[in-house]
Design an enzyme around this catalytic site. Structure first.
Site, PDB file in Angstrom:
ATOM      1  N   ASN A 154      20.000 -20.360  36.991  1.00 11.26           N
ATOM      2  CA  ASN A 154      19.873 -21.785  38.721  1.00 11.26           C
ATOM      3  C   ASN A 154      18.903 -20.827  39.339  1.00 11.26           C
ATOM      4  O   ASN A 154      18.423 -21.232  40.338  1.00 11.26           O
ATOM      5  CB  ASN A 154      21.492 -21.741  38.408  1.00 11.26           C
ATOM      6  N   CYS A 178      26.185 -21.187  41.605  1.00  9.42           N
ATOM      7  CA  CYS A 178      27.319 -21.312  41.929  1.00  9.42           C
ATOM      8  C   CYS A 178      28.249 -21.628  42.194  1.00  9.42           C
ATOM      9  O   CYS A 178      29.479 -21.859  42.447  1.00  9.42           O
ATOM     10  CB  CYS A 178      27.074 -19.850  41.181  1.00  9.42           C
TER      11      CYS A 178
HETATM   12  P1  NAD Z   1      24.967 -17.919  30.976  1.00 10.93           P
HETATM   13  O1  NAD Z   1      26.208 -16.939  30.409  1.00 10.93           O
HETATM   14  O2  NAD Z   1      24.544 -19.363  29.528  1.00 10.93           O
HETATM   15  O3  NAD Z   1      23.583 -17.120  30.085  1.00 10.93           O
HETATM   16  C1  NAD Z   1      23.776 -16.096  31.289  1.00 10.93           C
HETATM   17  C2  NAD Z   1      22.770 -14.842  30.323  1.00 10.93           C
HETATM   18  O4  NAD Z   1      23.535 -14.499  30.047  1.00 10.93           O
HETATM   19  C3  NAD Z   1      21.338 -15.454  30.073  1.00 10.93           C
HETATM   20  O5  NAD Z   1      20.462 -14.473  30.627  1.00 10.93           O
HETATM   21  C4  NAD Z   1      21.836 -15.294  28.225  1.00 10.93           C
HETATM   22  O6  NAD Z   1      21.186 -15.500  28.165  1.00 10.93           O
HETATM   23  C5  NAD Z   1      22.549 -14.394  29.152  1.00 10.93           C
HETATM   24  N1  NAD Z   1      23.527 -13.878  27.224  1.00 10.93           N
HETATM   25  C6  NAD Z   1      24.126 -14.851  26.537  1.00 10.93           C
HETATM   26  N2  NAD Z   1      25.179 -14.406  26.260  1.00 10.93           N
HETATM   27  C7  NAD Z   1      25.147 -13.505  25.739  1.00 10.93           C
HETATM   28  C8  NAD Z   1      25.627 -12.300  25.231  1.00 10.93           C
HETATM   29  N3  NAD Z   1      26.502 -12.964  23.656  1.00 10.93           N
HETATM   30  N4  NAD Z   1      26.068 -11.415  25.646  1.00 10.93           N
HETATM   31  C9  NAD Z   1      25.116 -10.625  26.884  1.00 10.93           C
HETATM   32  N5  NAD Z   1      24.060 -11.521  27.740  1.00 10.93           N
HETATM   33  C10 NAD Z   1      24.415 -13.484  26.787  1.00 10.93           C
HETATM   34  O7  NAD Z   1      24.998 -18.565  31.795  1.00 10.93           O
HETATM   35  P2  NAD Z   1      23.300 -19.485  32.387  1.00 10.93           P
HETATM   36  O8  NAD Z   1      23.766 -20.827  31.855  1.00 10.93           O
HETATM   37  O9  NAD Z   1      22.561 -19.081  32.069  1.00 10.93           O
HETATM   38  O10 NAD Z   1      24.028 -19.883  34.117  1.00 10.93           O
HETATM   39  C11 NAD Z   1      25.128 -20.461  34.913  1.00 10.93           C
HETATM   40  C12 NAD Z   1      26.052 -20.349  34.826  1.00 10.93           C
HETATM   41  O11 NAD Z   1      26.143 -19.396  35.186  1.00 10.93           O
HETATM   42  C13 NAD Z   1      26.883 -20.639  35.703  1.00 10.93           C
HETATM   43  O12 NAD Z   1      28.419 -20.690  35.038  1.00 10.93           O
HETATM   44  C14 NAD Z   1      27.009 -20.759  36.878  1.00 10.93           C
HETATM   45  O13 NAD Z   1      28.110 -20.864  37.714  1.00 10.93           O
HETATM   46  C15 NAD Z   1      27.016 -19.399  36.153  1.00 10.93           C
HETATM   47  N6  NAD Z   1      26.581 -18.796  37.905  1.00 10.93           N
HETATM   48  C16 NAD Z   1      27.686 -17.866  39.081  1.00 10.93           C
HETATM   49  C17 NAD Z   1      26.927 -17.022  39.402  1.00 10.93           C
HETATM   50  C18 NAD Z   1      27.780 -16.177  40.317  1.00 10.93           C
HETATM   51  O14 NAD Z   1      27.269 -15.602  40.954  1.00 10.93           O
HETATM   52  N7  NAD Z   1      29.069 -16.531  40.213  1.00 10.93           N
HETATM   53  C19 NAD Z   1      25.918 -17.250  39.802  1.00 10.93           C
HETATM   54  C20 NAD Z   1      24.942 -18.246  39.372  1.00 10.93           C
HETATM   55  C21 NAD Z   1      25.105 -18.918  38.345  1.00 10.93           C
END
Ligand code: NAD
Length: 481
Positions: free
Chosen positions: A150, A282
């Site tokens: 995002n 987020c």
């Molecule tokens: P996601 O969890 O699908 O993926 C995030 C990252 O993790 C990606 O690089 C993905 O390839 C990787 N990933 C996925 N499965 C994994 C695994 N098993 N092991 C290691 N890495 C893995 O999230 P997304 O769809 O990319 O992002 C959206 C989410 O992120 C939303 O829930 C949002 O709220 C959250 N977010 C949180 C913050 C915060 O600061 N709290 C900031 C931005 C986004």
């Protein structure tokens, strides 16, 4: 066709398995590039490079390390236009947003932690007359940084910069959905004089290369930002190995609007909090609690603004609302819109996919969408939608607003809108979120602890919190005499 490579040991490297994934531009729905579908073999190569680099990097003079990080910041600024366009193309966000928020913040992340690296100090406890204790804070070694789609470069650098500033070598994985700016960053780091192997960028899916980074025994800490379900899965992987873990996860953020707020400013700021980056931040507000006496007026003001905001080509400078990041994600948000209607919600504005004519005809665009009439227990008031969909509910008393806001599994950020200072303090003290903004949203000071409670994560990023996370404290006790 734009074909990306990994960045391992200072070299551009094709994936060892020779496999690639398509990169799709969400505004057009067309494949415009490919990225490595990396796996454990690439992680092994990156670990070997990081192991070679670590002994010198951990010992490098603090001033020299700060100079290199500062040079990376300047390198990002020098390529602002290119990076902003790459981000808009990969993510669908308006190029104006990338140019004014995402990319400048990525540069600021490096500047901030360049300074932190030269000013970070540790504690001493001269508490008794028998001994003095002091704490060494040493780099952990090799760490993994995994970020979402995002705010691609903004969040990627928010992890990498402190990890490097603290003297670690890094295996970094950007989201496979928004990979491009991570590759440009690798080039910038090399040009800035970052030694080979200190930062390694690995592209690919979470299930394959992300999991391989988390599982590798030489990776001693994981800093992860992404979804709550993914965070839980990573926690299960790394807990038995006792790796350090920082989790920044999802949110379902309340905005609490009291009748004594500065009405026009609150409408303006709350609207931005709801729909910036197509609601895909987020920290975006998604549950709006509005005091009864101003409910109808506030609702109408928001609806009017939403009706006037229509998505457009992210690459045009005048566009204020871009595309959803991907077709699956758009479909997920559409599913929640249908769910809200099935649950008896009244659709006040939006709710539809939009066709943007011209080159974006096949893109993934949604209208800003506002519902009312949904109970706090409704799915759309409890689950993270992560799109331009918000719900409105009236309240009568401060206690009721607080109870509604805290009735959530998530606890990332909240906003309170009021002219009553005492009430602001009372609310801030009791809201179950890691961040409370009063009469503002997303006003950031990088020294402050950043993160969530409950299902929104564990640990805090930012300032000294990040420097502490990326170092291993060792206490030394010296007896006097
Ligand atoms: P996601 O969890 O699908 O993926 C995030 C990252 O993790 C990606 O690089 C993905 O390839 C990787 N990933 C996925 N499965 C994994 C695994 N098993 N092991 C290691 N890495 C893995 O999230 P997304 O769809 O990319 O992002 C959206 C989410 O992120 C939303 O829930 C949002 O709220 C959250 N977010 C949180 C913050 C915060 O600061 N709290 C900031 C931005 C986004």
């Amino acid at each position: 066709m734009d074909i990306l490579t990994n960045f391992i040991g200072g070299q551009q490297a094709a994936p060892a398995n020779g496999q690639y994934l398509d990169n799709i531009e969400p505004a057009t729905g067309q494949v415009y590039g490919q990225i490595p579908d990396s796996d454990k073999q690439d992680v092994d190569a990156a670990i070997a490079a990081a192991q070679r680099a670590f002994p010198a990097w951990r010992k490098i003079d603090a001033e020299r390390r700060a100079d290199i990080l500062m040079a990376i910041a300047y390198g990002i600024e020098a390529r602002l236009d290119e990076l902003a366009e790459a981000e808009a193309r990969d993510n669908g966000k308006p190029v104006s947003l990338a140019r004014t928020v995402d990319i400048p913040r990525a540069a600021t992340n490096f500047k901030f932690f360049a300074q932190a690296s030269s000013q970070f100090s540790s504690e001493s406890h001269g508490s008794t007359d028998t001994a003095i204790n002091y704490t060494l804070r040493q780099p952990i070694g090799i760490v993994g940084c995994i970020s979402p789609w995002n705010l691609p470069l903004y969040l990627f650098t928010w992890k990498i910069a402190p990890a490097l500033a603290a003297g670690n070598c890094v295996l970094a994985k950007p989201s496979e959905v928004t990979p491009k700016t991570a590759s440009i960053l690798a080039e910038i780091c090399q040009q800035a004089g970052l030694p080979d192997g200190v930062l390694n960028v690995l592209h690919g899916t979470g299930a394959r290369v992300g999991a391989a980074i988390c599982q590798h025994p030489q990776v001693k800490a994981i800093s992860f930002t992404g979804g709550t379900v993914t965070g839980a899965s990573i926690a299960r992987t790394v807990a038995p190995e006792f790796k350090k873990l920082s989790l920044e996860l999802g949110g379902k953020n309340p905005a609490i609007i009291f009748a004594d707020c500065d009405f026009d400013n609150t409408v303006e700021q709350v609207f931005r909090a709801c729909f910036a980056n197509q609601g895909q931040i987020c920290l975006c507000a998604s549950r709006l609690y509005i005091e009864h006496s101003i409910y109808d007026r506030f609702k109408q003001a928001l609806v009017d603004k939403a009706a006037a905001l229509s998505p457009g080509d992210p690459l045009l400078p005048e566009t204020q609302m871009g595309a959803m990041v991907s077709e699956p994600h758009m479909n997920k948000v559409k599913h929640y819109i249908r769910q809200a209607i099935d649950d008896g919600g009244q659709l006040l504005v939006g709710g539809e996919q939009v066709t943007v004519t011209g080159r974006c005809e096949q893109g993934y665009f949604l209208q800003p969408t506002i519902f009312e009439g949904l109970d706090n227990t409704a799915v759309c008031n409890q689950q993270e939608i992560f799109g331009p969909v918000v719900t409105l509910q009236p309240f009568d008393t401060e206690a009721q607003a607080l109870a509604l806001a805290n009735d959530s599994d998530y606890g990332l950020a909240s906003t309170v809108w009021t002219a009553d200072l005492a009430r602001a303090h009372r609310m801030a003290e009791q809201l179950e979120t890691g961040i409370v903004w009063v009469n503002c949203w997303l006003l950031r000071d990088l020294r402050t602890p950043f993160g969530g409670m409950k299902q929104s994560g564990a640990g805090r990023e930012g300032g000294l919190e990040a420097m502490r996370f990326f170092t291993e404290p060792r206490n030394v006790c010296i007896k006097y005499g």
